[in-house]
Design a protein around this motif. Sequence first.
Motif, PDB file in Angstrom:
ATOM      1  N   LYS A   1      -1.171  14.271  -2.066  1.00 32.55           N
ATOM      2  CA  LYS A   1      -1.719  14.966  -1.051  1.00 32.55           C
ATOM      3  C   LYS A   1      -1.525  14.655   0.490  1.00 32.55           C
ATOM      4  CE  LYS A   1      -5.600  16.197  -4.133  1.00 32.55           C
ATOM      5  NZ  LYS A   1      -7.132  16.176  -4.573  1.00 32.55           N
ATOM      6  N   ASN A   2      -1.537  13.387   0.469  1.00 37.66           N
ATOM      7  CA  ASN A   2      -1.210  12.682   1.858  1.00 37.66           C
ATOM      8  C   ASN A   2       0.125  13.181   2.342  1.00 37.66           C
ATOM      9  OD1 ASN A   2      -3.521  11.490   2.508  1.00 37.66           O
ATOM     10  ND2 ASN A   2      -3.032   9.513   1.503  1.00 37.66           N
ATOM     11  N   VAL A   3       1.031  13.301   1.378  1.00 37.45           N
ATOM     12  CA  VAL A   3       2.522  13.541   1.567  1.00 37.45           C
ATOM     13  C   VAL A   3       2.468  15.120   2.283  1.00 37.45           C
ATOM     14  CG1 VAL A   3       4.700  14.136   0.716  1.00 37.45           C
ATOM     15  CG2 VAL A   3       3.818  11.935   0.262  1.00 37.45           C
ATOM     16  N   ALA A   4       1.829  15.934   1.333  1.00 36.03           N
ATOM     17  CA  ALA A   4       1.559  17.346   1.541  1.00 36.03           C
ATOM     18  C   ALA A   4       1.183  17.618   3.064  1.00 36.03           C
ATOM     19  CB  ALA A   4       0.660  18.022   0.542  1.00 36.03           C
ATOM     20  N   GLY A   5       0.082  16.690   3.483  1.00 40.72           N
ATOM     21  CA  GLY A   5      -0.651  16.870   4.761  1.00 40.72           C
ATOM     22  C   GLY A   5       0.262  16.427   5.946  1.00 40.72           C
ATOM     23  N   GLY A   6       1.295  15.687   5.592  1.00 41.62           N
ATOM     24  CA  GLY A   6       2.067  15.250   6.620  1.00 41.62           C
ATOM     25  C   GLY A   6       1.363  13.901   7.155  1.00 41.62           C
ATOM     26  N   LYS A   7       0.621  13.110   6.225  1.00 43.14           N
ATOM     27  CA  LYS A   7       0.114  11.784   6.603  1.00 43.14           C
ATOM     28  C   LYS A   7       0.836  10.494   6.352  1.00 43.14           C
ATOM     29  CE  LYS A   7      -4.622  13.708   6.116  1.00 43.14           C
ATOM     30  NZ  LYS A   7      -5.721  13.631   5.489  1.00 43.14           N
ATOM     31  N   ILE A   8       1.992  10.983   5.681  1.00 39.40           N
ATOM     32  CA  ILE A   8       2.931   9.738   5.295  1.00 39.40           C
ATOM     33  C   ILE A   8       4.234  10.002   5.895  1.00 39.40           C
ATOM     34  CG2 ILE A   8       4.421   8.649   3.358  1.00 39.40           C
ATOM     35  CD1 ILE A   8       1.211   8.517   2.788  1.00 39.40           C
ATOM     36  N   LYS A   9       4.645   8.819   6.768  1.00 34.08           N
ATOM     37  CA  LYS A   9       5.554   9.024   7.866  1.00 34.08           C
ATOM     38  C   LYS A   9       6.371   7.805   7.457  1.00 34.08           C
ATOM     39  CE  LYS A   9       4.004  12.319  10.383  1.00 34.08           C
ATOM     40  NZ  LYS A   9       4.466  13.663  10.000  1.00 34.08           N
ATOM     41  N   TYR A  10       7.788   7.863   7.325  1.00 31.81           N
ATOM     42  CA  TYR A  10       8.782   6.948   6.995  1.00 31.81           C
ATOM     43  C   TYR A  10       9.673   6.658   8.294  1.00 31.81           C
ATOM     44  CZ  TYR A  10       7.180   7.703   2.356  1.00 31.81           C
ATOM     45  OH  TYR A  10       6.312   7.828   1.115  1.00 31.81           O
TER      46      TYR A  10
ATOM     47  N   GLY B   1       0.820  -1.165   0.007  1.00 31.73           N
ATOM     48  CA  GLY B   1      -0.215   0.006  -0.209  1.00 31.73           C
ATOM     49  C   GLY B   1       0.816   1.246   0.077  1.00 31.73           C
ATOM     50  N   ILE B   2       2.101   1.465  -0.507  1.00 34.02           N
ATOM     51  CA  ILE B   2       2.967   2.425  -0.667  1.00 34.02           C
ATOM     52  C   ILE B   2       3.148   2.673  -2.151  1.00 34.02           C
ATOM     53  CG2 ILE B   2       3.809   1.722   1.709  1.00 34.02           C
ATOM     54  CD1 ILE B   2       6.479   0.773   0.149  1.00 34.02           C
ATOM     55  N   ILE B   3       3.748   4.032  -2.331  1.00 33.99           N
ATOM     56  CA  ILE B   3       3.892   4.136  -3.599  1.00 33.99           C
ATOM     57  C   ILE B   3       5.591   4.292  -3.625  1.00 33.99           C
ATOM     58  CG2 ILE B   3       4.180   6.161  -5.354  1.00 33.99           C
ATOM     59  CD1 ILE B   3       1.546   5.113  -4.982  1.00 33.99           C
ATOM     60  N   ILE B   4       6.233   3.783  -4.678  1.00 33.72           N
ATOM     61  CA  ILE B   4       7.889   3.617  -4.521  1.00 33.72           C
ATOM     62  C   ILE B   4       8.122   4.809  -5.987  1.00 33.72           C
ATOM     63  CG2 ILE B   4       9.632   2.224  -5.538  1.00 33.72           C
ATOM     64  CD1 ILE B   4       8.265  -0.378  -4.399  1.00 33.72           C
TER      65      ILE B   4
ATOM     66  N   LYS C   1      -8.076  12.349  -8.810  1.00 37.00           N
ATOM     67  CA  LYS C   1      -8.523  11.517  -7.686  1.00 37.00           C
ATOM     68  C   LYS C   1      -7.894  10.120  -7.900  1.00 37.00           C
ATOM     69  CE  LYS C   1     -12.997  13.438  -6.891  1.00 37.00           C
ATOM     70  NZ  LYS C   1     -14.305  13.344  -7.011  1.00 37.00           N
ATOM     71  N   SER C   2      -6.749  10.146  -8.424  1.00 34.83           N
ATOM     72  CA  SER C   2      -6.011   8.802  -8.696  1.00 34.83           C
ATOM     73  C   SER C   2      -5.138   8.518  -7.540  1.00 34.83           C
ATOM     74  CB  SER C   2      -5.079   8.964  -9.967  1.00 34.83           C
ATOM     75  OG  SER C   2      -3.941   9.737  -9.566  1.00 34.83           O
ATOM     76  N   SER C   3      -5.005   7.248  -7.232  1.00 38.22           N
ATOM     77  CA  SER C   3      -4.048   7.001  -5.861  1.00 38.22           C
ATOM     78  C   SER C   3      -2.875   7.629  -5.775  1.00 38.22           C
ATOM     79  CB  SER C   3      -3.767   5.428  -6.032  1.00 38.22           C
ATOM     80  OG  SER C   3      -3.095   5.018  -6.963  1.00 38.22           O
ATOM     81  N   TYR C   4      -2.143   8.109  -7.124  1.00 38.58           N
ATOM     82  CA  TYR C   4      -1.046   8.905  -6.942  1.00 38.58           C
ATOM     83  C   TYR C   4      -1.289  10.399  -6.420  1.00 38.58           C
ATOM     84  CZ  TYR C   4       3.636  10.435  -8.395  1.00 38.58           C
ATOM     85  OH  TYR C   4       4.873  10.979  -8.527  1.00 38.58           O
ATOM     86  N   GLY C   5      -2.207  10.847  -7.041  1.00 38.62           N
ATOM     87  CA  GLY C   5      -2.613  12.230  -6.611  1.00 38.62           C
ATOM     88  C   GLY C   5      -3.050  12.088  -4.721  1.00 38.62           C
ATOM     89  N   LYS C   6      -3.693  11.166  -4.550  1.00 38.78           N
ATOM     90  CA  LYS C   6      -4.051  11.004  -3.153  1.00 38.78           C
ATOM     91  C   LYS C   6      -2.830  10.891  -2.281  1.00 38.78           C
ATOM     92  CE  LYS C   6      -8.647   8.946  -4.047  1.00 38.78           C
ATOM     93  NZ  LYS C   6      -9.487   7.686  -4.039  1.00 38.78           N
ATOM     94  N   HIS C   7      -2.010  10.180  -2.808  1.00 35.88           N
ATOM     95  CA  HIS C   7      -0.733   9.972  -2.041  1.00 35.88           C
ATOM     96  C   HIS C   7       0.174  11.382  -1.995  1.00 35.88           C
ATOM     97  CE1 HIS C   7       3.376   8.166  -1.040  1.00 35.88           C
ATOM     98  NE2 HIS C   7       3.855   8.936  -1.489  1.00 35.88           N
TER      99      HIS C   7
END
Length: 66
Positions: free
Chosen positions: A57-66, A19-22, A49-55
Amino acid sequence: MDSLIEAAEFVRTIQKRQGIIISAPEEIAYLNGWISKEELLTSAEKYGKSSYGKHLKNVAGGKIKY
């Protein structure tokens, strides 16, 4: 050519299972300070609204943490 196809299939499988984008170029640029949050969101809008676009947006919103 076969190894390129195999690599693409591997990446697709990992992305789907995990469920991640590489390798999202815009994400890399944003995290390295090469583009602003606004530029990241502009790129995200281009993908709609593609999964890439959503990804993105989540990066910009700080919702993706590594």
